[in-house]
Design a protein around this motif. Structure first.
Motif, PDB file in Angstrom:
ATOM      1  N   PHE A  10       0.787  -1.499  -0.097  1.00 25.75           N
ATOM      2  CA  PHE A  10      -0.077  -0.258   0.331  1.00 25.75           C
ATOM      3  C   PHE A  10       0.466   1.072  -0.106  1.00 25.75           C
ATOM      4  CE2 PHE A  10      -3.650  -2.319   2.258  1.00 25.75           C
ATOM      5  CZ  PHE A  10      -4.337  -3.173   0.809  1.00 25.75           C
ATOM      6  N   ALA A  11       2.324   0.995  -0.376  1.00 25.14           N
ATOM      7  CA  ALA A  11       2.791   2.546  -0.278  1.00 25.14           C
ATOM      8  C   ALA A  11       2.140   2.848  -1.620  1.00 25.14           C
ATOM      9  CB  ALA A  11       4.103   1.676  -0.039  1.00 25.14           C
ATOM     10  N   ARG A  12       2.362   5.048  -1.213  1.00 20.46           N
ATOM     11  CA  ARG A  12       2.432   5.489  -2.558  1.00 20.46           C
ATOM     12  C   ARG A  12       3.009   6.504  -3.166  1.00 20.46           C
ATOM     13  NH1 ARG A  12      -0.167   1.623  -3.248  1.00 20.46           N
ATOM     14  NH2 ARG A  12      -1.998   0.917  -3.327  1.00 20.46           N
ATOM     15  N   PRO A  13       3.288   6.858  -3.435  1.00 23.74           N
ATOM     16  CA  PRO A  13       3.996   8.094  -3.674  1.00 23.74           C
ATOM     17  C   PRO A  13       3.998   9.189  -3.634  1.00 23.74           C
ATOM     18  CG  PRO A  13       4.170   7.099  -5.716  1.00 23.74           C
ATOM     19  CD  PRO A  13       3.305   6.385  -5.167  1.00 23.74           C
ATOM     20  N   GLY A  14       4.568  10.236  -1.846  1.00 23.14           N
ATOM     21  CA  GLY A  14       4.586  10.922  -1.290  1.00 23.14           C
ATOM     22  C   GLY A  14       4.100  10.940  -0.211  1.00 23.14           C
ATOM     23  N   ASP A  15       4.453  10.227   0.444  1.00 22.44           N
ATOM     24  CA  ASP A  15       4.309   9.190   1.651  1.00 22.44           C
ATOM     25  C   ASP A  15       5.860   9.634   2.301  1.00 22.44           C
ATOM     26  OD1 ASP A  15       2.012   7.947   1.520  1.00 22.44           O
ATOM     27  OD2 ASP A  15       2.493   5.818   1.483  1.00 22.44           O
ATOM     28  N   ALA A  16       6.164   9.493   3.657  1.00 22.01           N
ATOM     29  CA  ALA A  16       6.812   9.864   3.721  1.00 22.01           C
ATOM     30  C   ALA A  16       6.911   8.230   4.589  1.00 22.01           C
ATOM     31  CB  ALA A  16       5.874  10.780   5.690  1.00 22.01           C
ATOM     32  N   VAL A  17       8.465   8.735   5.251  1.00 19.18           N
ATOM     33  CA  VAL A  17       9.117   7.120   5.511  1.00 19.18           C
ATOM     34  C   VAL A  17       9.566   7.923   7.041  1.00 19.18           C
ATOM     35  CG1 VAL A  17      10.629   5.086   5.526  1.00 19.18           C
ATOM     36  CG2 VAL A  17       9.492   6.183   3.215  1.00 19.18           C
ATOM     37  N   ILE A  18       8.957   7.310   8.058  1.00 20.87           N
ATOM     38  CA  ILE A  18       8.974   6.777   9.546  1.00 20.87           C
ATOM     39  C   ILE A  18       9.648   5.915  10.368  1.00 20.87           C
ATOM     40  CG2 ILE A  18       8.244   7.424  11.430  1.00 20.87           C
ATOM     41  CD1 ILE A  18       5.928   8.728   9.789  1.00 20.87           C
ATOM     42  N   SER A  20       5.371  -2.820  -3.451  1.00 19.26           N
ATOM     43  CA  SER A  20       4.017  -1.585  -4.208  1.00 19.26           C
ATOM     44  C   SER A  20       4.261  -1.409  -5.188  1.00 19.26           C
ATOM     45  CB  SER A  20       4.342  -0.609  -3.520  1.00 19.26           C
ATOM     46  OG  SER A  20       3.435  -0.856  -1.897  1.00 19.26           O
ATOM     47  N   GLY A  21       5.501  -1.244  -6.127  1.00 17.70           N
ATOM     48  CA  GLY A  21       6.314  -0.691  -7.520  1.00 17.70           C
ATOM     49  C   GLY A  21       6.247   0.594  -7.082  1.00 17.70           C
ATOM     50  N   VAL A  22       6.921   1.032  -5.785  1.00 19.51           N
ATOM     51  CA  VAL A  22       7.208   2.251  -5.437  1.00 19.51           C
ATOM     52  C   VAL A  22       9.022   2.354  -5.351  1.00 19.51           C
ATOM     53  CG1 VAL A  22       5.658   2.558  -4.980  1.00 19.51           C
ATOM     54  CG2 VAL A  22       6.758   1.598  -3.410  1.00 19.51           C
ATOM     55  N   GLY A  23       9.817   3.502  -5.945  1.00 16.89           N
ATOM     56  CA  GLY A  23      11.380   3.882  -4.872  1.00 16.89           C
ATOM     57  C   GLY A  23      10.646   4.738  -4.231  1.00 16.89           C
ATOM     58  N   ASP A  31       7.397   7.772  -6.961  1.00 18.00           N
ATOM     59  CA  ASP A  31       7.121   7.129  -7.928  1.00 18.00           C
ATOM     60  C   ASP A  31       8.820   6.755  -8.778  1.00 18.00           C
ATOM     61  OD1 ASP A  31       7.483   9.654  -8.844  1.00 18.00           O
ATOM     62  OD2 ASP A  31       5.822   9.778 -10.138  1.00 18.00           O
ATOM     63  N   GLU A  32       9.834   7.440  -8.868  1.00 17.73           N
ATOM     64  CA  GLU A  32      11.446   7.368  -9.842  1.00 17.73           C
ATOM     65  C   GLU A  32      11.920   5.718  -9.233  1.00 17.73           C
ATOM     66  OE1 GLU A  32      13.522  10.843  -8.747  1.00 17.73           O
ATOM     67  OE2 GLU A  32      11.395  12.436  -8.858  1.00 17.73           O
ATOM     68  N   GLN A  33      12.213   5.637 -10.047  1.00 18.11           N
ATOM     69  CA  GLN A  33      13.077   3.963 -10.090  1.00 18.11           C
ATOM     70  C   GLN A  33      13.054   2.973  -9.266  1.00 18.11           C
ATOM     71  OE1 GLN A  33      17.804   4.557 -10.009  1.00 18.11           O
ATOM     72  NE2 GLN A  33      17.192   7.112  -9.935  1.00 18.11           N
ATOM     73  N   PRO A  34      11.491   2.749  -9.714  1.00 22.74           N
ATOM     74  CA  PRO A  34      10.727   1.398  -8.990  1.00 22.74           C
ATOM     75  C   PRO A  34      11.571   0.636  -8.127  1.00 22.74           C
ATOM     76  CG  PRO A  34       9.049   2.666 -10.778  1.00 22.74           C
ATOM     77  CD  PRO A  34      10.406   2.681 -10.617  1.00 22.74           C
ATOM     78  N   GLY A  35      11.784  -0.123  -7.425  1.00 22.12           N
ATOM     79  CA  GLY A  35      12.130  -1.287  -6.875  1.00 22.12           C
ATOM     80  C   GLY A  35      13.969  -0.733  -6.440  1.00 22.12           C
ATOM     81  N   HIS A  36      14.020   0.460  -6.507  1.00 25.04           N
ATOM     82  CA  HIS A  36      15.274   0.772  -6.180  1.00 25.04           C
ATOM     83  C   HIS A  36      15.170   1.943  -4.637  1.00 25.04           C
ATOM     84  CE1 HIS A  36      16.881  -0.980  -9.116  1.00 25.04           C
ATOM     85  NE2 HIS A  36      16.623  -0.247  -9.978  1.00 25.04           N
ATOM     86  N   VAL A  37      16.602   1.701  -3.572  1.00 24.96           N
ATOM     87  CA  VAL A  37      16.102   2.806  -2.592  1.00 24.96           C
ATOM     88  C   VAL A  37      17.808   3.209  -2.830  1.00 24.96           C
ATOM     89  CG1 VAL A  37      16.631   3.061  -0.657  1.00 24.96           C
ATOM     90  CG2 VAL A  37      15.490   1.379  -0.603  1.00 24.96           C
ATOM     91  N   ILE A  38      17.511   4.734  -3.411  1.00 29.13           N
ATOM     92  CA  ILE A  38      18.032   5.808  -3.364  1.00 29.13           C
ATOM     93  C   ILE A  38      18.940   6.832  -1.888  1.00 29.13           C
ATOM     94  CG2 ILE A  38      19.019   7.327  -4.515  1.00 29.13           C
ATOM     95  CD1 ILE A  38      17.888   5.283  -6.242  1.00 29.13           C
ATOM     96  N   VAL A  39      19.721   6.529  -1.602  1.00 29.98           N
ATOM     97  CA  VAL A  39      20.439   6.845  -0.783  1.00 29.98           C
ATOM     98  C   VAL A  39      21.228   8.761  -0.907  1.00 29.98           C
ATOM     99  CG1 VAL A  39      21.333   6.900   1.506  1.00 29.98           C
ATOM    100  CG2 VAL A  39      20.328   5.054   0.663  1.00 29.98           C
TER     101      VAL A  39
END
Length: 334
Positions: A158-166, A234-237, A304-312
């Protein structure tokens, strides 16, 4: 009863009855606890969540907890992630012949104390004794049932672009505590496990912010693994700020010495929460009122950028991929 667990204590006769009465019933008895083959329980009014987990942590006692406390926290927190108030647990013990009764009683007493802390009843169980060397000390499996709070629906999908990660507090402390307690590297540092049941703080979050999309328990593999699981579901980045990730100085020091990333060390009292960024400050404010989550903070955002990846974003402002998790860093951390 002897001072050590014997094979006869798992045979179903008099000595089994003594072990159950003098160790398990003595510590765990409540109005639902049964000596019958199954517990008979009131039916929850709403939807239920159910979870099961095994606990074989080595060592069984570590700074900040033990396998008994861990077994209750682990299943309570798994139910909590689904928005479910934990109601009932069952537990199954596999104990090595020769295990000290005093250690077993400490483990069971910790289970009772932790269950009481979060309002869950341990209602039934099973005990097996394995021969010397067949089991390393004491293994526990717990199963839990909880009632899902009305209006709450959470999932890694259920993660959506625009969500904060806490995150609900500093990361990597449990894995570091287990590593140090094994004393394999000769490192001394004051690190205790973050092991804690988190239903109470999360229940207030669910009550006041039902728009929460994702809650995940960052256990094996730590926060980094959880984030990658969510990107795939979720198919998100996800974009993280390394500077905002809370890490205890002692944990950071141990990780620097051993070349470990605290994002991939296990937690046992930390959740990853994803909710609309407009609700992030309210969620963090609620969590900061509780001792076990008073270090909560925002560490990134869903994109919604680079789905499936975590950018640091690093401390110097550069961007890089968080390496996707591979082999387990530490065996038997839960």
């Amino acid at each position: 009863m002897t001072d050590y667990v014997t094979l006869a204590m798992g045979a179903g006769g008099k000595q089994t009855a003594e072990l159950i009465s003098q160790v398990f019933k003595k510590n765990l008895e409540n109005r639902f606890f049964t000596a019958d083959d199954a517990a008979v329980l009131p039916q929850p009014a709403e939807r239920i969540a159910m979870s099961t987990d095994g606990f074989i942590v080595s060592p069984a006692f570590f700074p900040g907890g033990n396998v008994g406390e861990l077994s209750v926290c682990g299943t309570v927190n798994d139910l909590t992630c689904m928005g479910a108030k934990p109601l009932y647990l069952t537990c199954s013990f596999v104990i090595e012949e020769g295990y000290p009764i005093a250690s077993l009683e400490k483990i069971v007493a910790s289970m009772a104390e932790t269950a009481s802390k979060c309002g869950v009843s341990i209602v039934a169980g099973d005990t097996k004794v394995a021969g010397k060397g067949q089991v390393d000390g004491c293994f526990i499996t717990t199963a839990g049932v909880g009632e899902i709070v009305s209006g709450v629906s959470t999932s890694g999908a259920f993660a959506r672009p625009g969500d904060a990660v806490i995150v609900t507090g500093d990361v990597g402390r449990h894995g570091c505590s287990i590593l140090l307690s094994r004393d394999e590297y000769g490192i001394e540092a004051d690190v205790t496990s973050d092991c804690a049941p988190l239903w109470k703080p999360l229940s207030e979050v669910f009550e006041k912010v039902p728009e929460v999309h994702v809650v995940r328990d960052a256990t094996r593999g730590g926060v980094g693994t959880v984030l990658y699981e969510i990107t795939h579901e979720s198919g998100v980045g996800i974009r993280l700020s390394r500077e905002q990730v809370p890490v205890q100085p002692e944990v950071r020091g141990v990780c620097d010495m051993l070349g470990l990333d605290p994002l991939y060390l296990a937690c046992e009292g930390r959740m990853v929460i994803m909710a609309p960024v407009s609700k992030a400050d309210e969620i963090v404010s609620i969590l900061k009122h509780y001792d076990d989550t008073d270090g909560a903070c925002v560490i990134g955002e869903v994109t919604d950028e680079q789905p499936g990846h975590v950018i640091v974003e690093t401390e110097i402002g550069a961007e890089t991929y968080l390496p996707e998790p591979g082999n387990e860093l530490l065996p038997r951390i839960c």
